[in-house]
Write an enzyme that holds these catalytic residues in place. Structure first.
Site, PDB file in Angstrom:
ATOM      1  N   ARG A 240      54.775  35.805  48.257  1.00  0.00           N
ATOM      2  CA  ARG A 240      53.937  36.068  47.090  1.00  0.00           C
ATOM      3  C   ARG A 240      53.410  34.728  46.597  1.00  0.00           C
ATOM      4  O   ARG A 240      54.182  33.859  46.180  1.00  0.00           O
ATOM      5  CB  ARG A 240      54.745  36.755  45.985  1.00  0.00           C
ATOM      6  CG  ARG A 240      54.068  36.782  44.591  1.00  0.00           C
ATOM      7  CD  ARG A 240      52.866  37.679  44.563  1.00  0.00           C
ATOM      8  NE  ARG A 240      52.181  37.615  43.260  1.00  0.00           N
ATOM      9  CZ  ARG A 240      50.970  38.104  43.045  1.00  0.00           C
ATOM     10  NH1 ARG A 240      50.294  38.685  44.023  1.00  0.00           N
ATOM     11  NH2 ARG A 240      50.412  38.027  41.849  1.00  0.00           N
ATOM     12  N   HIS A 242      51.492  33.124  43.678  1.00  0.00           N
ATOM     13  CA  HIS A 242      51.237  33.571  42.305  1.00  0.00           C
ATOM     14  C   HIS A 242      50.682  32.420  41.479  1.00  0.00           C
ATOM     15  O   HIS A 242      51.269  31.337  41.450  1.00  0.00           O
ATOM     16  CB  HIS A 242      52.545  34.074  41.686  1.00  0.00           C
ATOM     17  CG  HIS A 242      52.363  34.785  40.379  1.00  0.00           C
ATOM     18  ND1 HIS A 242      52.195  36.156  40.298  1.00  0.00           N
ATOM     19  CD2 HIS A 242      52.334  34.325  39.107  1.00  0.00           C
ATOM     20  CE1 HIS A 242      52.066  36.514  39.026  1.00  0.00           C
ATOM     21  NE2 HIS A 242      52.153  35.408  38.283  1.00  0.00           N
ATOM     22  N   CYS A 245      50.349  32.716  34.824  1.00  0.00           N
ATOM     23  CA  CYS A 245      49.793  33.529  33.739  1.00  0.00           C
ATOM     24  C   CYS A 245      50.863  33.588  32.658  1.00  0.00           C
ATOM     25  O   CYS A 245      51.664  34.518  32.620  1.00  0.00           O
ATOM     26  CB  CYS A 245      49.419  34.920  34.236  1.00  0.00           C
ATOM     27  SG  CYS A 245      48.731  35.984  32.945  1.00  0.00           S
ATOM     28  N   GLU A 287      46.741  28.093  35.171  1.00  0.00           N
ATOM     29  CA  GLU A 287      46.608  29.069  34.097  1.00  0.00           C
ATOM     30  C   GLU A 287      45.164  29.516  33.903  1.00  0.00           C
ATOM     31  O   GLU A 287      44.240  28.704  33.908  1.00  0.00           O
ATOM     32  CB  GLU A 287      47.143  28.468  32.796  1.00  0.00           C
ATOM     33  CG  GLU A 287      47.014  29.355  31.575  1.00  0.00           C
ATOM     34  CD  GLU A 287      47.891  30.598  31.669  1.00  0.00           C
ATOM     35  OE1 GLU A 287      47.322  31.710  31.619  1.00  0.00           O
ATOM     36  OE2 GLU A 287      49.115  30.458  31.777  1.00  0.00           O
ATOM     37  N   ARG A 289      43.039  31.284  35.813  1.00  0.00           N
ATOM     38  CA  ARG A 289      42.180  30.965  36.960  1.00  0.00           C
ATOM     39  C   ARG A 289      41.790  29.491  36.965  1.00  0.00           C
ATOM     40  O   ARG A 289      40.699  29.115  37.372  1.00  0.00           O
ATOM     41  CB  ARG A 289      40.916  31.826  36.963  1.00  0.00           C
ATOM     42  CG  ARG A 289      41.164  33.309  37.026  1.00  0.00           C
ATOM     43  CD  ARG A 289      39.849  34.049  37.128  1.00  0.00           C
ATOM     44  NE  ARG A 289      40.044  35.472  36.869  1.00  0.00           N
ATOM     45  CZ  ARG A 289      39.077  36.311  36.584  1.00  0.00           C
ATOM     46  NH1 ARG A 289      37.836  35.874  36.515  1.00  0.00           N
ATOM     47  NH2 ARG A 289      39.328  37.584  36.377  1.00  0.00           N
ATOM     48  N   ASP A 327      35.918  31.512  38.473  1.00  0.00           N
ATOM     49  CA  ASP A 327      37.242  31.115  38.974  1.00  0.00           C
ATOM     50  C   ASP A 327      37.176  29.660  39.429  1.00  0.00           C
ATOM     51  O   ASP A 327      36.220  29.265  40.102  1.00  0.00           O
ATOM     52  CB  ASP A 327      37.634  32.006  40.159  1.00  0.00           C
ATOM     53  CG  ASP A 327      39.121  31.982  40.467  1.00  0.00           C
ATOM     54  OD1 ASP A 327      39.705  30.884  40.451  1.00  0.00           O
ATOM     55  OD2 ASP A 327      39.691  33.058  40.727  1.00  0.00           O
ATOM     56  N   ARG A 329      40.211  28.130  40.721  1.00  0.00           N
ATOM     57  CA  ARG A 329      41.496  27.843  41.364  1.00  0.00           C
ATOM     58  C   ARG A 329      41.339  27.227  42.748  1.00  0.00           C
ATOM     59  O   ARG A 329      42.232  26.555  43.241  1.00  0.00           O
ATOM     60  CB  ARG A 329      42.328  29.128  41.452  1.00  0.00           C
ATOM     61  CG  ARG A 329      43.032  29.447  40.165  1.00  0.00           C
ATOM     62  CD  ARG A 329      43.699  30.805  40.235  1.00  0.00           C
ATOM     63  NE  ARG A 329      42.721  31.878  40.240  1.00  0.00           N
ATOM     64  CZ  ARG A 329      43.049  33.160  40.184  1.00  0.00           C
ATOM     65  NH1 ARG A 329      44.319  33.506  40.153  1.00  0.00           N
ATOM     66  NH2 ARG A 329      42.128  34.093  40.162  1.00  0.00           N
TER      67      ARG A 329
END
Length: 415
Positions: A240, A242, A245, A287, A289, A327, A329
């Site tokens: 995962r 992640h 958030c 945080e 995106r 976005d 990221r």
């Protein structure tokens, strides 16, 4: 506080220093740590990196020095700080294009750079590896529902999951970063310099310095099961990836699926570890995106107050209106940490994000199965986000309705 007076102290500018020949060389992608050389971001003659250690916390260190609570020449005592388990070396470490955003030898400073060769050099780790237990209320719910079973090794009776965890600070190899994004190194350096308010002048004056320690958040990695199984082609790997958030992950906000998906991802990781494989949770400090929490909350307000209320068809538009982009990221750098761990294949990728999946594939990782979040874990208030993402290209095992297909394609398709 005991702030020291600054009057009369000479300020040294590092944009055009003397004694360049004393800089420790870095040969990115060398076959071992000694040949590669250490990354030194401390204020010493051997300094070979732009920026400073500790990522975003480097500014707190600067404040502590200015306030007189920290000796500016303090050198850490690294006794007994070695990794709690062995990570690497892996073949990807000597490929200069596989890892460009972290130092694969960052956790091996004490053993790799000890001895007379580097006596007196202030070399600091950028990665730390330890062991711990983690516990979330969702684990106990999964046990009660029969989805998870305690085995006393990976998962205890009281719901504790045993993990190996690593903390990773960003270390950017600028030529590799530029290549990954398909731009000139000079354009990358200029953009970083200008858009950070000219914070790091060496970016545009010291082309001989190829490594940058940016003041941004790093990565936390949680390994469920035996880390030595990660690179074993006969063992399964669940993963995962992640992105932070805080509102959901920590405080349980139900406007998005972040915490439920994180908990579901950990559940899959525990299951895979109990089957003899390994589970990986990669937690990136990005945080909102990577737009930040202030921008994120402004977008929340805009979505809910717009004419017609919060709607899937305007989900991405409202972010773009506030931030200018949907976005930031840039998942292009995300696979680096998996290369550091020795991952070549992900059997169960717990993500519906097409951006993450495509970034992994571009960097040569094989993704066997994509695992979507179960519908019963999606909060009611997050249905708008989920509908918008599915319509814009998000992975789903269910067919998308005609009305959803009319929604505009968006770039921010991450979970």
């Amino acid at each position: 506080m005991n702030a020291q007076p600054s009057a009369g102290r000479h300020i040294k500018l590092h944009s055009h220093p003397t004694g360049r020949k004393s800089v420790a060389p870095i040969r990115w992608g060398a076959q071992n740590a000694v040949q590669r050389g250490p990354v030194i971001g401390t204020l010493t003659p051997q300094r070979n990196a732009i920026g400073a250690h500790s990522g975003s916390y480097s500014l707190y260190r600067a404040l502590a020095v200015a306030a007189g609570t920290l000796d500016p020449v303090h050198v850490p005592d690294l006794t007994n700080t070695a990794p709690a388990t062995t990570i690497g070396p892996h073949r990807q470490w000597s490929n200069p294009s596989s890892i460009v955003s972290l130092d694969p030898y960052g956790h091996l400073v004490s053993e790799a750079f000890a001895g007379e060769l580097v006596e007196g050099w202030d070399i600091r780790p950028t990665i730390a590896v330890t062991r711990a237990r983690v516990n979330m209320p969702e684990f106990r719910d999964a046990i009660a529902a029969g989805r998870l079973r305690p085995d006393g090794t990976v998962l205890t009776e009281n719901g504790d999951a045993r993990v190996t965890k690593a903390a990773i600070e960003p270390v950017w190899y600028l030529p590799g970063i530029a290549e990954r994004f398909g731009i000139a190194e000079s354009d990358l350096r200029r953009g970083l310099f200008e858009q950070s308010g000219g914070m790091f002048s060496e970016l545009v004056t010291r082309n001989d310095l190829k490594v940058f320690l940016p003041p941004i958040g790093g990565i936390s990695v949680y390994i469920f099961g035996d880390p030595s199984t990660i690179a074993d082609p006969g063992r399964k790997v669940a993963c995962r990836v992640h992105d932070e958030c805080n509102g959901s992950d920590v405080f349980g906000s139900d406007i998005c699926t972040c915490r439920p998906y994180l908990a579901h991802g950990i559940e899959v990781c525990i299951e895979t570890a109990q089957e003899g494989g390994c589970g990986l949770v990669v937690y990136n400090r990005k945080e909102g995106r990577a737009l930040g929490e202030v921008t994120k909350f402004l977008v929340y307000n805009a979505r809910k107050r717009q004419a017609g209320g919060d709607r899937a068809e305007t989900y991405f538009e409202r972010t773009g209106c506030v931030a200018g982009v949907e976005d930031m990221r840039f998942q292009e750098l995300m696979p680096d940490v998996l290369h550091w761990l020795g991952v070549s294949r992900i059997d169960r990728f717990v993500s519906m994000s097409n951006m993450k999946h495509d970034a992994l594939v571009r960097q040569g990782l094989d993704v066997v199965e994509r695992v979507a979040i179960p519908d019963d874990l999606i909060p009611d208030d997050a249905s708008v986000e989920m509908d918008a993402k599915k319509a814009a290209g998000y992975f789903t095992e269910q067919p998308i309705g005609a009305e959803e297909l009319k929604q505009p394609k968006g770039r921010g398709l991450d979970d």
